[in-house]
Every structure is written in structure tokens, then in C-alpha cells.
Design a protein around this motif. Sequence first.
Motif, PDB file in Angstrom:
ATOM      1  N   MET A 174      44.592  14.621  51.570  1.00 49.19           N
ATOM      2  CA  MET A 174      45.817  15.039  50.897  1.00 49.19           C
ATOM      3  C   MET A 174      46.002  14.280  49.585  1.00 49.19           C
ATOM      4  SD  MET A 174      49.702  15.020  52.468  1.00 49.19           S
ATOM      5  CE  MET A 174      49.153  15.727  54.025  1.00 49.19           C
ATOM      6  N   GLY A 175      45.710  12.969  49.598  1.00 55.70           N
ATOM      7  CA  GLY A 175      45.821  12.179  48.377  1.00 55.70           C
ATOM      8  C   GLY A 175      44.853  12.613  47.306  1.00 55.70           C
ATOM      9  N   SER A 176      43.663  13.040  47.697  1.00 55.20           N
ATOM     10  CA  SER A 176      42.681  13.527  46.728  1.00 55.20           C
ATOM     11  C   SER A 176      43.133  14.848  46.116  1.00 55.20           C
ATOM     12  CB  SER A 176      41.312  13.704  47.399  1.00 55.20           C
ATOM     13  OG  SER A 176      40.793  12.459  47.840  1.00 55.20           O
ATOM     14  N   TRP A 177      43.672  15.733  46.945  1.00 54.56           N
ATOM     15  CA  TRP A 177      44.201  16.994  46.423  1.00 54.56           C
ATOM     16  C   TRP A 177      45.316  16.716  45.401  1.00 54.56           C
ATOM     17  CZ3 TRP A 177      42.285  21.719  46.640  1.00 54.56           C
ATOM     18  CH2 TRP A 177      41.471  22.116  47.714  1.00 54.56           C
ATOM     19  N   ALA A 178      46.203  15.780  45.739  1.00 53.99           N
ATOM     20  CA  ALA A 178      47.333  15.486  44.845  1.00 53.99           C
ATOM     21  C   ALA A 178      46.860  14.935  43.512  1.00 53.99           C
ATOM     22  CB  ALA A 178      48.292  14.513  45.524  1.00 53.99           C
ATOM     23  N   THR A 179      45.890  14.021  43.542  1.00 52.72           N
ATOM     24  CA  THR A 179      45.437  13.428  42.283  1.00 52.72           C
ATOM     25  C   THR A 179      44.554  14.399  41.499  1.00 52.72           C
ATOM     26  OG1 THR A 179      43.687  12.297  43.557  1.00 52.72           O
ATOM     27  CG2 THR A 179      45.623  11.020  42.993  1.00 52.72           C
ATOM     28  N   TRP A 180      43.830  15.293  42.193  1.00 55.66           N
ATOM     29  CA  TRP A 180      43.088  16.334  41.464  1.00 55.66           C
ATOM     30  C   TRP A 180      44.060  17.235  40.714  1.00 55.66           C
ATOM     31  CZ3 TRP A 180      42.658  21.794  42.841  1.00 55.66           C
ATOM     32  CH2 TRP A 180      41.790  22.496  41.988  1.00 55.66           C
ATOM     33  N   GLY A 181      45.167  17.563  41.352  1.00 55.58           N
ATOM     34  CA  GLY A 181      46.120  18.455  40.726  1.00 55.58           C
ATOM     35  C   GLY A 181      46.999  17.807  39.679  1.00 55.58           C
ATOM     36  N   LEU A 182      47.288  16.520  39.834  1.00 47.99           N
ATOM     37  CA  LEU A 182      48.272  15.865  38.973  1.00 47.99           C
ATOM     38  C   LEU A 182      47.749  14.697  38.158  1.00 47.99           C
ATOM     39  CD1 LEU A 182      51.288  15.791  41.464  1.00 47.99           C
ATOM     40  CD2 LEU A 182      50.969  17.342  39.529  1.00 47.99           C
ATOM     41  N   GLY A 183      46.565  14.173  38.501  1.00 47.09           N
ATOM     42  CA  GLY A 183      46.073  12.991  37.811  1.00 47.09           C
ATOM     43  C   GLY A 183      46.877  11.759  38.190  1.00 47.09           C
ATOM     44  N   SER A 184      46.714  10.702  37.409  1.00 45.80           N
ATOM     45  CA  SER A 184      47.442   9.456  37.646  1.00 45.80           C
ATOM     46  C   SER A 184      48.393   9.213  36.489  1.00 45.80           C
ATOM     47  CB  SER A 184      46.470   8.286  37.789  1.00 45.80           C
ATOM     48  OG  SER A 184      47.180   7.074  38.045  1.00 45.80           O
ATOM     49  N   MET A 185      49.407   8.409  36.731  1.00 45.26           N
ATOM     50  CA  MET A 185      50.355   8.084  35.677  1.00 45.26           C
ATOM     51  C   MET A 185      50.050   6.743  35.017  1.00 45.26           C
ATOM     52  SD  MET A 185      53.914   9.505  37.381  1.00 45.26           S
ATOM     53  CE  MET A 185      53.591   8.862  39.022  1.00 45.26           C
ATOM     54  N   ASN A 186      48.939   6.129  35.411  1.00 45.93           N
ATOM     55  CA  ASN A 186      48.526   4.861  34.819  1.00 45.93           C
ATOM     56  C   ASN A 186      47.006   4.878  34.688  1.00 45.93           C
ATOM     57  OD1 ASN A 186      47.789   2.140  34.284  1.00 45.93           O
ATOM     58  ND2 ASN A 186      49.579   1.370  35.364  1.00 45.93           N
ATOM     59  N   GLU A 187      46.493   4.894  33.457  1.00 46.59           N
ATOM     60  CA  GLU A 187      45.051   5.024  33.248  1.00 46.59           C
ATOM     61  C   GLU A 187      44.275   3.799  33.698  1.00 46.59           C
ATOM     62  OE1 GLU A 187      44.824   3.421  28.612  1.00 46.59           O
ATOM     63  OE2 GLU A 187      44.230   5.469  29.106  1.00 46.59           O
ATOM     64  N   ASN A 188      44.971   2.696  33.970  1.00 49.32           N
ATOM     65  CA  ASN A 188      44.299   1.469  34.375  1.00 49.32           C
ATOM     66  C   ASN A 188      44.262   1.275  35.885  1.00 49.32           C
ATOM     67  OD1 ASN A 188      43.893   0.730  31.642  1.00 49.32           O
ATOM     68  ND2 ASN A 188      45.960  -0.131  31.550  1.00 49.32           N
ATOM     69  N   LEU A 189      44.836   2.207  36.623  1.00 43.35           N
ATOM     70  CA  LEU A 189      44.865   2.094  38.080  1.00 43.35           C
ATOM     71  C   LEU A 189      44.391   3.404  38.699  1.00 43.35           C
ATOM     72  CD1 LEU A 189      48.316   0.313  38.560  1.00 43.35           C
ATOM     73  CD2 LEU A 189      46.064  -0.688  38.951  1.00 43.35           C
ATOM     74  N   PRO A 190      43.877   3.353  39.923  1.00 41.86           N
ATOM     75  CA  PRO A 190      43.452   4.587  40.586  1.00 41.86           C
ATOM     76  C   PRO A 190      44.646   5.513  40.800  1.00 41.86           C
ATOM     77  CG  PRO A 190      42.656   2.633  41.757  1.00 41.86           C
ATOM     78  CD  PRO A 190      43.643   2.155  40.752  1.00 41.86           C
ATOM     79  N   GLY A 191      44.367   6.795  40.935  1.00 45.70           N
ATOM     80  CA  GLY A 191      45.438   7.742  41.233  1.00 45.70           C
ATOM     81  C   GLY A 191      45.808   7.755  42.698  1.00 45.70           C
ATOM     82  N   PHE A 192      44.887   7.319  43.555  1.00 46.14           N
ATOM     83  CA  PHE A 192      45.059   7.399  45.008  1.00 46.14           C
ATOM     84  C   PHE A 192      44.597   6.077  45.609  1.00 46.14           C
ATOM     85  CE2 PHE A 192      43.107   9.694  48.979  1.00 46.14           C
ATOM     86  CZ  PHE A 192      44.086   9.166  49.789  1.00 46.14           C
ATOM     87  N   VAL A 193      45.519   5.356  46.232  1.00 48.04           N
ATOM     88  CA  VAL A 193      45.230   4.026  46.775  1.00 48.04           C
ATOM     89  C   VAL A 193      45.520   4.014  48.272  1.00 48.04           C
ATOM     90  CG1 VAL A 193      45.940   1.603  46.795  1.00 48.04           C
ATOM     91  CG2 VAL A 193      45.601   2.788  44.624  1.00 48.04           C
ATOM     92  N   VAL A 194      44.647   3.378  49.034  1.00 44.93           N
ATOM     93  CA  VAL A 194      44.768   3.273  50.487  1.00 44.93           C
ATOM     94  C   VAL A 194      44.762   1.801  50.879  1.00 44.93           C
ATOM     95  CG1 VAL A 194      43.595   3.715  52.685  1.00 44.93           C
ATOM     96  CG2 VAL A 194      43.664   5.494  50.930  1.00 44.93           C
ATOM     97  N   MET A 195      45.616   1.441  51.833  1.00 40.52           N
ATOM     98  CA  MET A 195      45.590   0.095  52.415  1.00 40.52           C
ATOM     99  C   MET A 195      45.643   0.221  53.933  1.00 40.52           C
ATOM    100  SD  MET A 195      47.980  -2.077  49.756  1.00 40.52           S
ATOM    101  CE  MET A 195      49.043  -0.704  49.273  1.00 40.52           C
ATOM    102  N   VAL A 196      45.009  -0.709  54.620  1.00 42.32           N
ATOM    103  CA  VAL A 196      44.858  -0.650  56.069  1.00 42.32           C
ATOM    104  C   VAL A 196      45.340  -1.960  56.677  1.00 42.32           C
ATOM    105  CG1 VAL A 196      43.210  -0.431  57.975  1.00 42.32           C
ATOM    106  CG2 VAL A 196      42.908   0.945  55.902  1.00 42.32           C
ATOM    107  N   SER A 197      46.064  -1.877  57.778  1.00 46.94           N
ATOM    108  CA  SER A 197      46.482  -3.066  58.535  1.00 46.94           C
ATOM    109  C   SER A 197      46.335  -2.781  60.022  1.00 46.94           C
ATOM    110  CB  SER A 197      47.935  -3.432  58.192  1.00 46.94           C
ATOM    111  OG  SER A 197      48.806  -2.349  58.469  1.00 46.94           O
ATOM    112  N   GLY A 198      46.624  -3.771  60.835  1.00 47.73           N
ATOM    113  CA  GLY A 198      46.529  -3.599  62.277  1.00 47.73           C
ATOM    114  C   GLY A 198      45.203  -4.019  62.865  1.00 47.73           C
TER     115      GLY A 198
END
Length: 485
Positions: A174-198
Motif C-alpha cells: 500500500m505504501g508503494s502504491w501511495a508513493t508511486w502515485g504521489l511521490g514524496s514531499m521531501n527529496e532528501n528522505l524516502p517516500g515510504f518508511v517502515v519501522m519494526v518493533s516487538g
Amino acid sequence: MGQARNDLAAATRRTFLRQGLSLGAIAMGASAMGASAMGASGGEEASALAPKKPPLPARAKRVLYLSMSGAPPQHETFDPKPKLNELDGTLCPEALIEGKRLAFIKGHPKLLGSPHRTSRVDPLGIEVSDLLPGFRDYAHSVTVIRSMHTDQFNHAPAEMLLYTGNQNVGKPSMGSWATWGLGSMNENLPGFVVMVSGGSDPTGGKSLWSSGFLPSEYQGVRLRSAGDPVLYVSDPKGLSRPMRRRMLDALRDLNRSDHERHGDPETLARIAQFELAYRMQVAVPEVTDLSMESPETLASYGAVPGQASFANNCLLARNLLREGVRFVQLYDWGWDIHGTGKGDDLITHFPMKCREIDRPIAALMRDLEATGLLEDTLVLFGGEFGRTPMLEARGGSKFLGRDHQPDCFSMWVAGGGVKAGHVHGSTDDLGASIHEDPVSVRDLQATVLHLLGFDPETFRFPYQGLQQRLIGPAQGPRVVKEILA
């Protein structure tokens, strides 16, 4: 002539197909989105993550998905059942098991009432678990959906279906679809970021943030809350910043030459990824350095700099959203409450998991609302399916736990065009099936796309001769307009 022979020799069948099919697919997809993988000047590659305007009016600019991997029990969170508590310990009705596929329950199980207290949350008018006191601070801003359902009853395929639109690996998230359609709002950071805990990746693994058949620029970038935020983001010892720049310039020239010869669009993606990584070396440490936060902020989240935790990830998520990251997804493992021991039971483990998430989510929602970000940030919270009203008792276990339940589960959504202080849908007296207003996982996907400014029916990407969609090929998924503000 010698060079021509070399080029012809390099033009293998695979190269030809890649040029003919992949470039055509990319061109068609770019045309549909009003963007191109190449710059208008003919040859200079444009940033694939440059901001794009959605084709329809959007209520949300960004998404925060709080994914509770393992599936929290709805009976102990947002859909408690007094009738189930009355029937605790009695044999379950035959209708609950007849013809049903259950992951671990055998024989004729007993009903399991909740061992935890609930109390009324006035903005919503419903009972909610007392294990989530922080929820009351932001309940006025959410819609609780009590009637979610899926057709997958095991973790990995259910997560794949929910987050990528298909129970099998290989589809874009879903995050990839969103960034393909909209891009990112900051050229210095990824458009789609994931973090994991637990302490573990979600059961679906890294495929949950894959870009699938979309260009690889749109895959999720995993950040860590301890150590380097991105693996290998730091230059090796002895490599200066100017030296790194010269290396990338040389590598870019080689990749451009390769693209001119073979036309593989993934070559452009590789150039863009190297350049983004170079910019991230400065931008990411600045955004993710929690030691710069005030003691009051750290205390409100329960965050500890340098420590891997869900609390740290929530604080990082706030910073990333504030800096223009389009889609942030936090996976927290440990919600698979089967009751096989103290490590997955309702008495010991489940309250611990609630404590781990309750304060940081409350702090995050408070900050999003105070800064105005919640108005155009769509926030989602939930797991991949629900839990049964029956005691699992796997192998005769005396610990309390529930089996997998795809027929109904609860989640909440907030911000970004969603009704505030609203409850949608209901389940029966035992929390075993939906009573009214069902919402499928594909309906949820369609609603997310709609709020981002896309028609979920026509938002598609050509691949393998098909017009691929997040919501799948079949007719039926709908935008859940009843939860929209």
C-alpha cells in the motif's frame, strides 16, 4: 561496425523483452499519472519521488499505519462482549465451529469471556478496554470500525492481503502504491518508511513493504530506532564526503551509458536510489537523532534514545511525517495471543503489549493534533484479522488465549477526512460474526486510496498484460463513505 556488433550481441532476448515490455509499461503508467520516468529535456532522468498532484481532490496528504502484527483480540480492545462474559466456560454453540476452518482449535471448545475490565468512552459511546487508558485522550478524533473482515485466517497471507492486496508475495505494498502515485514531499528522505518493533519482523516479512512490479524506487525503506537508522548509511572510515560524491558521479555516468544501450528503466531507478542514499546520509541522522529531543518529549512517549522500541518508533514517525515522508508504517510484533504460555497469554503478555503501545500512540496523536498534521494525515491502527470468542486451549493449555478469526475484527482510523468520534459497524453478542455494516480489507484499501485523491477503480499499473490494482481485479470493493467526514 565493431561497436554495432557488440551492441547486437548484448541485445539478448531478455534484453529485448525488457526494453519492449517494461519501457512500454512504464510509459503507460507514467502517462496515466501525468509524469514520466525521463525528464522533459529528453535524456535527463527526473526524480521518481518528486511530488505529484493526485487526479482527484484529496483529504489526506500522508498516511501513518500502526500495524499490530499478530492480530489483537477485539474482545479485549474495542469490542467487548458482556454476553460472552456471562457464558464464560460453557460449550460454544455448534454454529461457531460447524464448517469453519480454525487454525488450532480442536474438538468442541468452550467460550472465553474477557478477563479484563472495560469502561465507557463518552466521545464514542462504547465500552473500551481499561488496558488502553491513553486511547481516551484521542478517542474524540477517531472512527472505530467494529465490522472488519478478511478471507485469510493465517498471519502471513492475511498480512499480504491487507497490505499488498494479494495473499501471495510479489505485489506492491500500500505504501508503494501511495508513493508511486504521489511521490514524496521531501527529496532528501524516502517516500515510504517502515519501522519494526516487538523483537521480530511481521509474519509476512519484508514482502509487506516491497514495491513488487512497481519501479524499485517505491519500495519501503526500513529505519531502525537503535544504531545506524539505515544499515550502511554511514561512509566507511577513510571515505570523505567529496570522495563519495566523485564515486557516485562516476557510477552515474556508467549507469547512464548502460541505459542508453539497453533502455532498462531499472537503471534509472538505480541512479535515483544512489542519489537518494547520498542525500539521506545527511538528512536521516538529523531527523532520527532522538538525543536532540527534550526530556519532556521523551517522557511523554516513553522513548529512550538508542533503544529499539515501539515508543522510539512513534517519536521517529512524528518527525518523519513532519518532514514530508508520504507513508510511514510501524509494525509491532507480539499480538498473537494464543495462550500456549505466559509469552502469548491474555493475563500476562497481552497487558504488557498494551502498556508498550498505549502511551506512545497517545503522545503521537496529541502531537499530530497540536501541530495540525492530523487534519491531512490518515492514521490507521489494527491487525490482520480478529480472534475467536472460544478458548483455544491448544494441547490442553491452561493459559488463556484465542485462535485466529477472519470473520470479524476491529480497528480505528483518524484524521485525513475521517469522521471524528464515530463508531461504524457492529458484531453479534459473542463477537463471532458481523451484525451490520461489514467492511472488507479491500473496502479499506479503496477508502485509503480515495482519501489520497485516487479513484480506486482506475488507479492501476500495467503488468504482465493486466491492469493491476491494489484492490484486486474483481468488482465489489467500495469506498466506505459512512466513515468519511
